[in-house]
Enzyme design. Structure first.
Site, PDB file in Angstrom:
ATOM      1  N   CYS A   3     -27.259  43.360 -88.323  1.00 25.33           N
ATOM      2  CA  CYS A   3     -28.624  42.851 -88.176  1.00 25.33           C
ATOM      3  C   CYS A   3     -29.633  43.855 -88.694  1.00 25.33           C
ATOM      4  O   CYS A   3     -29.367  45.042 -88.797  1.00 25.33           O
ATOM      5  CB  CYS A   3     -28.953  42.629 -86.698  1.00 25.33           C
ATOM      6  SG  CYS A   3     -28.106  41.213 -85.975  1.00 25.33           S
ATOM      7  N   CYS A  13     -26.040  38.663 -90.154  1.00 29.81           N
ATOM      8  CA  CYS A  13     -26.469  37.827 -89.032  1.00 29.81           C
ATOM      9  C   CYS A  13     -27.198  36.596 -89.574  1.00 29.81           C
ATOM     10  O   CYS A  13     -28.035  36.702 -90.461  1.00 29.81           O
ATOM     11  CB  CYS A  13     -27.402  38.653 -88.158  1.00 29.81           C
ATOM     12  SG  CYS A  13     -28.241  37.729 -86.879  1.00 29.81           S
ATOM     13  N   CYS A  23     -34.259  42.076 -85.548  1.00 39.53           N
ATOM     14  CA  CYS A  23     -33.557  40.871 -85.074  1.00 39.53           C
ATOM     15  C   CYS A  23     -33.820  40.636 -83.591  1.00 39.53           C
ATOM     16  O   CYS A  23     -33.819  41.560 -82.784  1.00 39.53           O
ATOM     17  CB  CYS A  23     -32.056  40.999 -85.303  1.00 39.53           C
ATOM     18  SG  CYS A  23     -31.178  39.472 -84.914  1.00 39.53           S
ATOM     19  N   CYS A  59     -31.284  36.781 -88.202  1.00 37.08           N
ATOM     20  CA  CYS A  59     -32.301  37.609 -88.860  1.00 37.08           C
ATOM     21  C   CYS A  59     -32.093  37.662 -90.367  1.00 37.08           C
ATOM     22  O   CYS A  59     -32.883  38.297 -91.079  1.00 37.08           O
ATOM     23  CB  CYS A  59     -32.316  39.024 -88.285  1.00 37.08           C
ATOM     24  SG  CYS A  59     -30.817  39.969 -88.571  1.00 37.08           S
TER      25      CYS A  59
HETATM   26 ZN   LIG Z   1     -29.614  39.505 -86.471  1.00 31.16          ZN
END
Ligand SMILES: [Zn+2]
Length: 175
Positions: free
Chosen positions: A32, A63, A36, A66
């Site tokens: 991330c 991810c 995030c 994000c």
């Molecule tokens: Zn994330």
């Protein structure tokens, strides 16, 4: 950047760190950006990478929340460039959107000097050019180089060069 600083940034979901590092969660295999909103699990499950590529190389997936895969650009690098552009134009840094401390860190990471050191070098260059190449009075040089008083200018100049502006002018004037 130290682990405590990065951990702090992750906990605050601090977007001003996006692009400076990524964190990956060992238990989920996901990486991330610091901003995030998925709350990270335990501190000991995190590891950190300087780039998304490195995180992938270590076997982590981006991810979906994000979109850490989309962060190819480096916003902090752009912000550093923006700060530099403003210093070049001697305009205000008030609404850059970072705290002075973060601004200093971001700028130094990119250019190796603090914004203040950079601004000082610009002022010194302007002053030297004017002292050597213009007939302007020293007090006018001081104002043009951004100083509010002759005393402040003299102090600054002597500290930077070991000479007073007047002595510098005598030695370097080309007129
Ligand atoms: Zn994330």
């Amino acid at each position: 950047m130290t682990e405590p600083e990065m951990w702090e940034a992750v906990q605050r979901s601090d977007a001003s760190y996006d692009g400076l590092f990524f964190y990956a969660v060992k238990t989920t295999g996901i990486f991330c950006r610091p901003s995030c909103k998925s709350k990270p699990p335990k501190r000991e499950n995190l590891c950190y990478f300087a780039s998304g590529e490195e995180a992938r190389a270590a076997g982590f997936r981006p991810c979906k929340r994000c979109r850490s895969d989309l962060l190819e650009y480096q916003p902090m690098r752009e912000i550093a460039a923006e700060i530099k552009a403003r210093l070049d134009k001697a305009s205000s840094l008030d609404d850059v959107g970072l705290t002075p401390r973060r601004m200093t860190d971001v700028f130094k990471q990119e250019y190796g000097v603090t914004p203040k050191e950079y601004a000082d070098s610009l002022r010194l260059r302007t002053a030297k050019e004017m002292l050597a190449g213009s007939p302007e009075k020293v007090i006018d040089v001081a104002y043009r180089a951004g100083f509010s008083s002759l005393a402040a200018f003299n102090r600054f100049f002597k500290q930077q060069t070991g000479q007073t502006p007047t002595a510098y002018r005598k030695e370097h004037q080309v007129l």
